[in-house]
Design a protein around this motif. Structure first.
Motif, mmCIF file in Angstrom:
data_model
loop_
_atom_site.group_PDB
_atom_site.id
_atom_site.type_symbol
_atom_site.label_atom_id
_atom_site.label_comp_id
_atom_site.label_asym_id
_atom_site.label_seq_id
_atom_site.Cartn_x
_atom_site.Cartn_y
_atom_site.Cartn_z
ATOM 1 N N GLY A 1 0.814 -1.211 0.000
ATOM 2 C CA GLY A 1 0.000 0.000 0.000
ATOM 3 C C GLY A 1 0.846 1.258 0.000
ATOM 4 N N ASN A 2 0.671 2.076 1.037
ATOM 5 C CA ASN A 2 1.414 3.328 1.148
ATOM 6 C C ASN A 2 2.606 3.223 2.087
ATOM 7 O OD1 ASN A 2 -0.251 4.818 -0.610
ATOM 8 N ND2 ASN A 2 -1.787 5.041 1.000
ATOM 9 N N THR B 1 6.694 15.892 7.097
ATOM 10 C CA THR B 1 5.835 16.558 6.115
ATOM 11 C C THR B 1 6.676 17.079 4.956
ATOM 12 O OG1 THR B 1 4.101 18.232 5.805
ATOM 13 C CG2 THR B 1 5.923 18.821 7.282
ATOM 14 N N PHE B 2 6.084 17.050 3.766
ATOM 15 C CA PHE B 2 6.785 17.455 2.548
ATOM 16 C C PHE B 2 5.880 18.376 1.719
ATOM 17 C CE2 PHE B 2 7.789 13.151 3.834
ATOM 18 C CZ PHE B 2 9.174 13.139 3.902
ATOM 19 N N GLY B 3 6.507 19.362 1.067
ATOM 20 C CA GLY B 3 5.739 20.218 0.160
ATOM 21 C C GLY B 3 4.603 20.951 0.843
ATOM 22 N N ASP B 4 4.895 21.552 2.000
ATOM 23 C CA ASP B 4 3.871 22.317 2.727
ATOM 24 C C ASP B 4 2.607 21.505 2.991
ATOM 25 O OD1 ASP B 4 5.486 24.631 2.849
ATOM 26 O OD2 ASP B 4 4.858 25.203 0.828
ATOM 27 N N ARG C 1 4.909 5.168 6.468
ATOM 28 C CA ARG C 1 3.584 5.197 5.838
ATOM 29 C C ARG C 1 3.279 6.630 5.394
ATOM 30 N NH1 ARG C 1 0.257 3.817 9.843
ATOM 31 N NH2 ARG C 1 0.075 1.590 9.332
ATOM 32 N N PHE C 2 2.923 6.770 4.107
ATOM 33 C CA PHE C 2 2.645 8.087 3.543
ATOM 34 C C PHE C 2 1.135 8.325 3.448
ATOM 35 C CE2 PHE C 2 6.898 7.104 2.086
ATOM 36 C CZ PHE C 2 7.562 8.317 2.257
ATOM 37 N N SER C 3 0.734 9.577 3.615
ATOM 38 C CA SER C 3 -0.668 9.959 3.419
ATOM 39 C C SER C 3 -0.728 11.208 2.544
ATOM 40 C CB SER C 3 -1.356 10.217 4.768
ATOM 41 O OG SER C 3 -0.649 11.184 5.512
ATOM 42 N N ILE D 1 -3.161 10.809 -6.410
ATOM 43 C CA ILE D 1 -2.371 9.659 -6.856
ATOM 44 C C ILE D 1 -0.924 9.845 -6.413
ATOM 45 C CG2 ILE D 1 -1.565 8.382 -8.887
ATOM 46 C CD1 ILE D 1 -4.142 9.413 -10.305
ATOM 47 N N PHE D 2 -0.387 8.819 -5.727
ATOM 48 C CA PHE D 2 0.946 8.928 -5.126
ATOM 49 C C PHE D 2 2.009 9.286 -6.166
ATOM 50 C CE2 PHE D 2 4.930 7.030 -3.458
ATOM 51 C CZ PHE D 2 5.065 7.839 -2.341
ATOM 52 N N GLU D 3 1.964 8.631 -7.326
ATOM 53 C CA GLU D 3 2.987 8.869 -8.346
ATOM 54 C C GLU D 3 2.974 10.321 -8.824
ATOM 55 O OE1 GLU D 3 2.690 4.675 -7.822
ATOM 56 O OE2 GLU D 3 1.126 6.172 -8.184
ATOM 57 N N GLU D 4 1.766 10.909 -8.890
ATOM 58 C CA GLU D 4 1.671 12.313 -9.320
ATOM 59 C C GLU D 4 2.224 13.246 -8.243
ATOM 60 O OE1 GLU D 4 -2.354 13.078 -10.485
ATOM 61 O OE2 GLU D 4 -2.233 11.784 -12.261
#
Length: 353
Positions: A93-94, A113-116, A135-137, A141-144
């Protein structure tokens, strides 16, 4: 003999100024050092002219993995301390296995945290070699999200910033999953590949997701004490059929890059036959290895004392390889990922149609 090989047997002296920091404007304009794998004879060429040395019926094996822009720069939410996260492998998953700097300060339970706030993450666990499970949230779409925030994970010896992400990507890259590019393929343009196919050379695409272990130095004194990293590969039935038919008809299987070589040599049975398959490989190819499928190899120049120099030496002989590298240094070839190429072949005869 193989048992006695030392890591130092694969050392060569490389001036730092020969390490290429930027890709050439024209991919196919790289220099090409041709090396007869049997005699060690050398010939100097331009990469785009490689088509003249390929014969109708030959098969090029290309690794169509795609490099993820897997380097993320962010902060710890509690202290705002800067962190660098490198995605290595999707676990489920993530949840990703990641390399984190500075690792000591990023313990399980930490939030990043990334990208504000476009991408957030929680550190779940510490696994082998100090890597983190994270684990990312995010929304969408994750790839985008990754394409928007991530940077290409360039090798440590490249210090220049890459202006165009696509230059650390082959023109035929298709399946996301690599932490490093299969760099031998960077020299091919779409036009050159089309010309090669028009000549009657077959192309078989395989997939091996390159891990950062490819840059891991060999620290053991004797090469057999080195533990190889694991990488995921996949071969479709169509590619297996093309390669099997090439061998059956007496033509050459020419791997583009050590990753393509490791893929087909891992998957082949004892008779050198391939079938549709996937799995993880830790294959370590060094002098004494008997190749089951590959006949010739197109590859870049590799780091001193690396497993990749050992692989090339298994094909062409250690002395031939080190002599060729010494010649390349003297002629000021460009080394490593964005550098020039070698063609370890069995035939210098031009085949112009």
């Amino acid at each position: 003999m193989e048992q006695d090989l030392k890591t130092s047997d694969f050392y060569f002296d490389l001036p730092k100024e020969l390490i290429a920091q930027d890709p050439l404007e024209d991919r196919s304009a790289s220099r090409l050092l041709m090396v007869d794998k049997n005699t060690g004879a050398i010939k100097h060429e331009v990469f785009r002219n490689i088509i003249d040395y390929l014969h109708p019926g030959d098969c090029l094996v290309l690794n169509n993995t795609k490099v993820l822009p897997a380097r993320l720069l962010g902060t710890k939410t509690d202290t705002s301390a800067q962190v660098e996260v490198l995605l290595l492998k999707r676990r489920e998953g993530n949840v990703w296995e990641c390399l984190v700097k500075p690792g000591k300060k990023v313990r399980p339970g930490a939030n990043l945290t990334f990208g504000d706030g476009i991408l957030n993450a929680e550190v779940l666990d510490v696994v082998e070699e100090g890597n983190r499970l994270i684990r990312f949230s995010y929304d969408g779409i994750f790839e985008e999200v990754l394409d928007r925030l991530g940077e290409m994970p360039l090798p440590p010896y490249i210090t220049h910033k890459l202006k165009d992400k696509n230059r650390y990507q082959t023109v035929y890259a298709k399946y996301d999953g690599s932490a490093a590019a299969p760099t031998a393929g960077l020299h091919f343009t779409r036009e050159l590949l089309a010309q090669i196919e028009e000549k009657g050379v077959k192309i078989a695409y395989v997939t091996l997701h390159v891990g950062l272990g490819t840059f891991r130095p060999v620290k053991a004194d004797h090469i057999l004490e080195h533990h190889m990293h694991s990488e995921y590969y996949q071969i479709a039935q169509s590619a297996a059929g093309i390669i099997n038919e090439t061998k059956k008809s007496g033509h050459r299987v020419i791997c583009v890059g050590t990753t393509s070589c490791r893929t087909i040599e891992s998957a082949a049975d004892e008779k050198g036959s391939l079938s549709e398959c996937c799995g993880d490989t830790e294959i370590f190819i060094y002098p004494g290895y008997q190749f089951k499928v590959m006949d010739c190899l197109i590859t870049n120049f590799h780091l001193p004392e690396s497993t990749l120099v050992m692989l090339v030496s298994a094909l062409a002989g250690r002395e031939n390889v080190l002599n060729a590298y010494a010649d390349a240094v003297a002629e000021k070839y460009r080394f490593f990922s964005f550098g020039d190429a070698c063609f370890f072949t069995d035939d210098f005869t031009k085949n112009i149609i």
